[in-house]
Scaffold this motif. Sequence first.
Motif, PDB file in Angstrom:
ATOM      1  N   TYR A 125      -6.296  -6.371   2.965  1.00  0.00           N
ATOM      2  CA  TYR A 125      -5.559  -6.310   4.052  1.00  0.00           C
ATOM      3  C   TYR A 125      -6.308  -5.840   5.534  1.00  0.00           C
ATOM      4  O   TYR A 125      -5.989  -6.300   6.501  1.00  0.00           O
ATOM      5  N   TYR A 126      -7.433  -5.309   5.466  1.00  0.00           N
ATOM      6  CA  TYR A 126      -8.286  -5.075   6.370  1.00  0.00           C
ATOM      7  C   TYR A 126      -9.107  -6.286   7.228  1.00  0.00           C
ATOM      8  O   TYR A 126      -9.094  -6.246   8.346  1.00  0.00           O
TER       9      TYR A 126
ATOM     10  N   ILE B 205       0.722  -1.223   0.195  1.00  0.00           N
ATOM     11  CA  ILE B 205      -0.075  -0.080   0.015  1.00  0.00           C
ATOM     12  C   ILE B 205       0.786   1.208  -0.059  1.00  0.00           C
ATOM     13  O   ILE B 205       0.419   2.396  -0.754  1.00  0.00           O
TER      14      ILE B 205
ATOM     15  N   GLN C  50      -5.714  -0.712  -5.696  1.00  0.00           N
ATOM     16  CA  GLN C  50      -5.461  -0.218  -4.250  1.00  0.00           C
ATOM     17  C   GLN C  50      -6.813  -0.756  -3.537  1.00  0.00           C
ATOM     18  O   GLN C  50      -6.699  -1.272  -2.371  1.00  0.00           O
TER      19      GLN C  50
ATOM     20  N   ASN D 273     -14.444   0.915   8.236  1.00  0.00           N
ATOM     21  CA  ASN D 273     -13.723   1.798   7.249  1.00  0.00           C
ATOM     22  C   ASN D 273     -14.952   2.713   6.715  1.00  0.00           C
ATOM     23  O   ASN D 273     -14.795   3.970   6.250  1.00  0.00           O
TER      24      ASN D 273
ATOM     25  N   ILE E   4      -9.142   4.411   0.018  1.00  0.00           N
ATOM     26  CA  ILE E   4      -8.703   3.114   0.801  1.00  0.00           C
ATOM     27  C   ILE E   4      -9.971   2.851   1.844  1.00  0.00           C
ATOM     28  O   ILE E   4     -10.389   1.760   1.789  1.00  0.00           O
TER      29      ILE E   4
ATOM     30  N   THR F 150      -6.328   8.336   0.762  1.00  0.00           N
ATOM     31  CA  THR F 150      -6.729   7.497   2.261  1.00  0.00           C
ATOM     32  C   THR F 150      -8.373   7.463   2.244  1.00  0.00           C
ATOM     33  O   THR F 150      -8.761   6.408   2.551  1.00  0.00           O
TER      34      THR F 150
ATOM     35  N   ASN G  16      -7.547   5.468  12.227  1.00  0.00           N
ATOM     36  CA  ASN G  16      -7.546   5.840  11.068  1.00  0.00           C
ATOM     37  C   ASN G  16      -7.462   7.337  10.734  1.00  0.00           C
ATOM     38  O   ASN G  16      -6.573   7.865  10.430  1.00  0.00           O
TER      39      ASN G  16
ATOM     40  N   SER H 101      -6.680  -3.322  -0.303  1.00  0.00           N
ATOM     41  CA  SER H 101      -7.107  -2.711   0.954  1.00  0.00           C
ATOM     42  C   SER H 101      -8.262  -3.859   1.565  1.00  0.00           C
ATOM     43  O   SER H 101      -8.138  -3.762   2.487  1.00  0.00           O
TER      44      SER H 101
ATOM     45  N   SER I 211     -12.458  -0.282   0.816  1.00  0.00           N
ATOM     46  CA  SER I 211     -12.451  -1.267   1.692  1.00  0.00           C
ATOM     47  C   SER I 211     -13.939  -1.344   2.496  1.00  0.00           C
ATOM     48  O   SER I 211     -14.415  -2.695   2.501  1.00  0.00           O
TER      49      SER I 211
END
Length: 293
Positions: free
Chosen positions: A228-229, A18, A221, A188, A39, A36, A76, A225, A43
């Motif tokens: 990733y989360y 990322i 991305q 998110n 993302i 940001t 975040n 993401s 997500s």
Amino acid sequence: MSRPVPLLIVTGLLLGLIFPMGKIAVEVGVSPLVWTFLIAAGSGLGLMAPLLRRQKRRDWPSGFWRYATISGLVSNVLPNLIVFAAAPRLGAGQVGLMFTLSPVCTLALSLAAGMRRPSSLALTGVFAGFAGAVILVLGKGETRMEDAPLLWLALALLIPVFLAVGNIYRGLAWPEGAGAAELASASNLTSALMLLAGLVVMGDLENIGALMNVPMLTGLQVVLSCAYYVALFALQRAGGPVYLSQIGYVGAAVALIVGVVALDEHYGALTWTGAAIVLVGIGFAVRDQLRVR
């Protein structure tokens, strides 16, 4: 293999990917705040399926949305707002150094909260990783503490504090019966709403259109993401806050390698020494998990 070990590696790998993707986006005109927001919104929307199923059953766990809101705000929104405000005044090196403090802060808060004390092997991993990360940042030649405005330096020190508080909170307040994917989505989504308000206040909303300049990068991305989360929240549950906080070390090492291989970046001996020490710290953490689980 112990489950937290592959989760740490996967989560750190995704985090490390990322970082350079964000760098490419900023270089082509996408603002950091817009990236940001992408993302968080991508997500949140990409992982909505579990939320929709939960909504149909109408069996929300107690405190679910409170958890999502606090988690998104502390982990975040607040750290990123400080990054955007402090980076132009302190430089990328000093701000990056603040992220390396997160595992140490998480360790201190976990002990203060009376959580399980890490083993001596885990403690060695945390501090070895921290030492290596500091050397890695110093090796980039961007850190000049004597030139830093003290007020902004003090504000930047809140970055690892917020990250550590988020790590501890997610572990202690996890709503009973909630899954990793739905918590990742909800956190998110609430972050995206707060970041959207930030875009409006800062007059950056119109710059969302810049994402159309890099459609493939934007799509990739969002996919990374989402993965990733899900991995992050799963690691939170499986490994605990101190172990989870070390994804920053893994991510830093991965980002360094990606920068050299894909972005033609060049680093000196000091940076590679730091990266090697980071890997040693990660090795201690992995060995500890294999031993105790």
